[in-house]
Design an enzyme around this catalytic site. Structure first.
Site: not given
Ligand code: 13P
Length: 255
Positions: A9, A11, A95, A97, A167, A173, A212
Protein backbone atom coordinates in the site's frame (compact mmCIF):
# COMPACT_ATOMS: atom_id res chain seq x y z
CA UNK A 1 -4.13 -24.55 0.32
CA UNK A 2 -4.24 -20.80 0.39
CA UNK A 3 -1.78 -19.04 -1.89
CA UNK A 4 0.16 -16.32 -0.10
CA UNK A 5 -0.50 -12.71 -1.07
CA UNK A 6 1.79 -9.76 -0.44
CA UNK A 7 0.28 -6.35 -1.19
CA UNK A 8 2.06 -3.02 -1.01
CA UNK A 9 0.00 0.00 0.00
CA UNK A 10 1.85 3.05 -1.26
CA UNK A 11 -0.62 5.39 0.49
CA UNK A 12 -0.20 9.00 -0.74
CA UNK A 13 3.33 8.56 -2.02
CA UNK A 14 4.77 8.50 -5.52
CA UNK A 15 5.68 10.45 -8.63
CA UNK A 16 5.84 9.04 -12.14
CA UNK A 17 9.64 8.70 -12.20
CA UNK A 18 9.84 7.15 -8.73
CA UNK A 19 6.96 4.78 -9.54
CA UNK A 20 8.70 3.62 -12.67
CA UNK A 21 11.91 2.95 -10.77
CA UNK A 22 10.08 1.04 -8.03
CA UNK A 23 8.13 -1.13 -10.47
CA UNK A 24 11.29 -1.67 -12.51
CA UNK A 25 13.07 -2.93 -9.40
CA UNK A 26 10.20 -5.24 -8.47
CA UNK A 27 9.91 -6.63 -11.98
CA UNK A 28 13.62 -7.41 -12.02
CA UNK A 29 12.96 -9.90 -9.21
CA UNK A 30 9.59 -11.08 -10.50
CA UNK A 31 10.70 -14.52 -11.66
CA UNK A 32 11.82 -15.38 -8.12
CA UNK A 33 8.56 -14.44 -6.44
CA UNK A 34 7.60 -18.11 -6.19
CA UNK A 35 4.12 -19.18 -5.29
CA UNK A 36 3.01 -15.74 -4.12
CA UNK A 37 0.56 -13.19 -5.49
CA UNK A 38 2.00 -9.67 -5.48
CA UNK A 39 -0.16 -6.57 -5.70
CA UNK A 40 0.74 -2.90 -5.45
CA UNK A 41 -1.64 -0.09 -4.54
CA UNK A 42 -0.59 3.26 -6.03
CA UNK A 43 -2.57 6.47 -5.55
CA UNK A 44 -5.55 6.56 -7.95
CA UNK A 45 -3.94 9.03 -10.38
CA UNK A 46 -1.10 6.59 -11.00
CA UNK A 47 -3.19 3.45 -11.46
CA UNK A 48 -3.05 3.76 -15.26
CA UNK A 49 0.70 4.30 -15.23
CA UNK A 50 1.31 1.27 -13.04
CA UNK A 51 -1.13 -0.91 -14.96
CA UNK A 52 0.85 -0.11 -18.11
CA UNK A 53 4.14 -0.98 -16.43
CA UNK A 54 2.98 -4.38 -15.13
CA UNK A 55 0.60 -5.56 -17.83
CA UNK A 56 2.86 -8.26 -19.26
CA UNK A 57 4.00 -9.39 -15.82
CA UNK A 58 2.82 -11.04 -12.65
CA UNK A 59 2.10 -8.00 -10.46
CA UNK A 60 -1.51 -6.98 -9.87
CA UNK A 61 -2.73 -3.42 -9.36
CA UNK A 62 -4.77 -2.67 -6.26
CA UNK A 63 -6.87 0.47 -5.77
CA UNK A 64 -6.57 2.24 -2.39
CA UNK A 65 -10.16 3.39 -2.20
CA UNK A 66 -13.34 3.52 -4.27
CA UNK A 67 -16.47 5.61 -4.05
CA UNK A 68 -19.53 4.31 -2.22
CA UNK A 69 -21.63 5.29 -5.24
CA UNK A 70 -21.71 4.50 -8.94
CA UNK A 71 -20.52 6.99 -11.59
CA UNK A 72 -22.35 10.30 -11.43
CA UNK A 73 -22.19 13.86 -10.12
CA UNK A 74 -19.68 13.22 -7.32
CA UNK A 75 -16.82 15.66 -7.88
CA UNK A 76 -13.46 14.27 -6.89
CA UNK A 77 -14.57 10.67 -6.43
CA UNK A 78 -13.25 7.61 -8.27
CA UNK A 79 -15.61 4.68 -8.83
CA UNK A 80 -14.75 1.00 -8.58
CA UNK A 81 -15.80 0.62 -12.22
CA UNK A 82 -13.17 3.23 -13.21
CA UNK A 83 -10.49 1.36 -11.28
CA UNK A 84 -11.50 -1.83 -13.08
CA UNK A 85 -11.40 0.00 -16.40
CA UNK A 86 -7.85 1.20 -15.69
CA UNK A 87 -6.56 -2.28 -14.86
CA UNK A 88 -7.04 -2.85 -11.14
CA UNK A 89 -7.82 -6.35 -9.93
CA UNK A 90 -8.72 -5.43 -6.37
CA UNK A 91 -9.40 -2.45 -4.08
CA UNK A 92 -8.65 -1.76 -0.41
CA UNK A 93 -11.72 -0.93 1.63
CA UNK A 94 -12.04 0.13 5.25
CA UNK A 95 -8.38 0.98 5.76
CA UNK A 96 -8.02 2.52 9.22
CA UNK A 97 -6.81 5.78 7.69
CA UNK A 98 -10.08 5.97 5.72
CA UNK A 99 -12.07 5.10 8.82
CA UNK A 100 -10.35 7.52 11.19
CA UNK A 101 -9.28 10.43 8.95
CA UNK A 102 -12.18 10.40 6.50
CA UNK A 103 -14.94 9.27 8.83
CA UNK A 104 -15.88 6.07 7.01
CA UNK A 105 -18.37 4.13 9.10
CA UNK A 106 -18.92 0.37 8.97
CA UNK A 107 -21.99 1.08 6.81
CA UNK A 108 -20.00 3.14 4.29
CA UNK A 109 -17.29 0.49 4.20
CA UNK A 110 -19.91 -2.18 3.51
CA UNK A 111 -21.43 -0.04 0.73
CA UNK A 112 -18.00 0.34 -0.87
CA UNK A 113 -17.35 -3.39 -0.51
CA UNK A 114 -20.50 -4.05 -2.52
CA UNK A 115 -19.58 -1.55 -5.26
CA UNK A 116 -16.12 -3.08 -5.58
CA UNK A 117 -17.53 -6.58 -6.05
CA UNK A 118 -20.20 -5.28 -8.43
CA UNK A 119 -17.37 -3.88 -10.57
CA UNK A 120 -15.84 -7.36 -10.74
CA UNK A 121 -12.97 -6.52 -8.39
CA UNK A 122 -11.78 -8.18 -5.19
CA UNK A 123 -12.30 -6.08 -2.05
CA UNK A 124 -9.50 -6.23 0.51
CA UNK A 125 -11.47 -5.54 3.67
CA UNK A 126 -9.27 -3.96 6.36
CA UNK A 127 -10.17 -4.41 10.01
CA UNK A 128 -8.32 -3.60 13.20
CA UNK A 129 -8.52 -2.14 16.68
CA UNK A 130 -6.94 1.00 18.12
CA UNK A 131 -4.56 0.85 21.07
CA UNK A 132 -7.29 2.10 23.42
CA UNK A 133 -9.64 -0.62 22.17
CA UNK A 134 -6.97 -3.29 22.66
CA UNK A 135 -6.20 -2.06 26.17
CA UNK A 136 -9.90 -2.11 26.98
CA UNK A 137 -10.08 -5.77 25.90
CA UNK A 138 -12.24 -4.92 22.87
CA UNK A 139 -10.01 -6.25 20.08
CA UNK A 140 -12.18 -9.21 19.16
CA UNK A 141 -15.41 -7.25 19.41
CA UNK A 142 -14.16 -4.42 17.18
CA UNK A 143 -12.67 -6.68 14.53
CA UNK A 144 -15.76 -8.88 14.36
CA UNK A 145 -18.08 -5.86 14.26
CA UNK A 146 -16.13 -4.52 11.26
CA UNK A 147 -16.19 -7.93 9.55
CA UNK A 148 -19.85 -8.64 10.23
CA UNK A 149 -20.95 -5.25 8.88
CA UNK A 150 -20.06 -6.75 5.50
CA UNK A 151 -21.03 -10.38 6.12
CA UNK A 152 -24.49 -9.51 7.43
CA UNK A 153 -25.17 -7.27 4.49
CA UNK A 154 -23.84 -9.40 1.62
CA UNK A 155 -23.74 -12.87 3.13
CA UNK A 156 -20.79 -15.06 3.97
CA UNK A 157 -20.48 -16.18 0.35
CA UNK A 158 -19.38 -12.65 -0.55
CA UNK A 159 -16.09 -13.56 1.14
CA UNK A 160 -15.40 -16.15 -1.56
CA UNK A 161 -14.07 -13.33 -3.73
CA UNK A 162 -12.61 -11.08 -1.06
CA UNK A 163 -9.51 -10.80 1.10
CA UNK A 164 -9.46 -9.68 4.73
CA UNK A 165 -6.54 -7.68 6.14
CA UNK A 166 -6.07 -7.47 9.89
CA UNK A 167 -4.24 -4.24 10.62
CA UNK A 168 -4.06 -3.25 14.29
CA UNK A 169 -4.14 0.55 14.18
CA UNK A 170 -1.43 0.82 16.84
CA UNK A 171 0.98 -1.09 14.60
CA UNK A 172 0.49 1.02 11.46
CA UNK A 173 3.44 3.24 10.66
CA UNK A 174 4.65 3.07 14.26
CA UNK A 175 7.36 0.45 13.98
CA UNK A 176 5.40 -1.60 16.54
CA UNK A 177 4.49 -4.91 14.93
CA UNK A 178 2.03 -7.26 16.56
CA UNK A 179 3.89 -10.32 17.84
CA UNK A 180 3.25 -13.22 15.45
CA UNK A 181 1.17 -15.09 18.02
CA UNK A 182 -0.76 -11.92 18.88
CA UNK A 183 -1.64 -11.48 15.20
CA UNK A 184 -2.36 -15.19 14.80
CA UNK A 185 -4.86 -15.03 17.67
CA UNK A 186 -6.92 -12.40 15.87
CA UNK A 187 -6.62 -14.13 12.49
CA UNK A 188 -7.89 -17.30 14.15
CA UNK A 189 -10.87 -15.45 15.61
CA UNK A 190 -11.72 -14.03 12.18
CA UNK A 191 -11.48 -17.43 10.49
CA UNK A 192 -13.50 -19.12 13.24
CA UNK A 193 -16.27 -16.55 12.88
CA UNK A 194 -16.42 -17.08 9.12
CA UNK A 195 -16.22 -20.84 9.66
CA UNK A 196 -19.24 -20.79 11.95
CA UNK A 197 -21.14 -19.58 8.89
CA UNK A 198 -19.37 -21.52 6.12
CA UNK A 199 -16.37 -23.76 6.72
CA UNK A 200 -15.28 -23.89 3.08
CA UNK A 201 -15.36 -20.12 2.66
CA UNK A 202 -13.34 -19.83 5.88
CA UNK A 203 -10.69 -22.30 4.86
CA UNK A 204 -10.22 -20.60 1.47
CA UNK A 205 -10.24 -17.03 2.84
CA UNK A 206 -6.92 -15.21 2.70
CA UNK A 207 -6.31 -13.13 5.81
CA UNK A 208 -3.38 -10.73 5.55
CA UNK A 209 -1.55 -9.08 8.42
CA UNK A 210 -0.60 -5.40 8.17
CA UNK A 211 1.23 -3.03 10.50
CA UNK A 212 4.98 -2.33 10.34
CA UNK A 213 5.73 -5.49 8.33
CA UNK A 214 9.32 -5.49 7.15
CA UNK A 215 11.88 -7.97 5.88
CA UNK A 216 13.09 -8.63 9.43
CA UNK A 217 9.74 -9.73 10.85
CA UNK A 218 7.93 -11.14 7.80
CA UNK A 219 9.05 -14.79 8.05
CA UNK A 220 7.87 -15.17 11.64
CA UNK A 221 4.48 -13.72 10.74
CA UNK A 222 4.13 -15.92 7.63
CA UNK A 223 4.93 -19.01 9.71
CA UNK A 224 1.62 -18.59 11.56
CA UNK A 225 -1.10 -20.93 10.31
CA UNK A 226 -3.75 -18.26 9.71
CA UNK A 227 -1.53 -15.52 8.30
CA UNK A 228 -1.77 -15.76 4.53
CA UNK A 229 0.35 -12.80 3.57
CA UNK A 230 0.87 -9.15 4.32
CA UNK A 231 -0.43 -5.70 3.57
CA UNK A 232 2.74 -3.62 3.65
CA UNK A 233 2.89 0.16 3.93
CA UNK A 234 6.24 1.91 4.36
CA UNK A 235 8.41 -1.09 3.47
CA UNK A 236 6.60 -1.49 0.13
CA UNK A 237 8.22 1.74 -1.06
CA UNK A 238 11.69 0.21 -0.74
CA UNK A 239 12.38 -2.32 -3.47
CA UNK A 240 14.82 -4.46 -1.51
CA UNK A 241 12.62 -4.64 1.57
CA UNK A 242 9.49 -5.42 -0.40
CA UNK A 243 11.21 -8.10 -2.50
CA UNK A 244 12.62 -9.67 0.68
CA UNK A 245 9.12 -9.79 2.20
CA UNK A 246 7.77 -11.44 -0.97
CA UNK A 247 10.59 -14.01 -0.86
CA UNK A 248 9.79 -14.82 2.77
CA UNK A 249 6.19 -15.47 1.78
CA UNK A 250 7.39 -17.75 -1.02
CA UNK A 251 9.61 -19.71 1.32
CA UNK A 252 6.76 -20.12 3.79
CA UNK A 253 4.51 -21.52 1.10
CA UNK A 254 6.83 -24.37 0.10
CA UNK A 255 7.61 -25.48 3.64
P1 13P B 1 3.03 0.27 7.62
O1 13P B 1 3.54 -1.02 7.02
O2 13P B 1 3.75 1.48 7.13
O3 13P B 1 2.92 0.17 9.10
O4 13P B 1 1.52 0.44 7.07
C1 13P B 1 0.63 -0.60 7.17
C2 13P B 1 -0.58 -0.27 6.39
O5 13P B 1 -1.36 0.57 6.78
C3 13P B 1 -0.80 -0.97 5.12
O6 13P B 1 -2.08 -0.74 4.64
Amino acid sequence: MRRKLVAGNWKMHGRQAANEALIGGLRAGERDFGDVDVWVAPPAVYVGQIAGLVEDGAIGVLGQNAAAVDDGAFTGEVSAAMLADMGCCAVLVGHSERRSLFGESDAVVAEKFGRIQAAGLVPVLCVGETLAEREAGQTEGVVLRQLLAVVERFGVLSLRSAVVAYEPVWAIGTGLTAEPDQAQQVHEVIRAEVSSRDAVVASDLRILYGGSVKAANASALFAMPDIDGALVGGASLKVDEFVAIIRSAGEGSVR
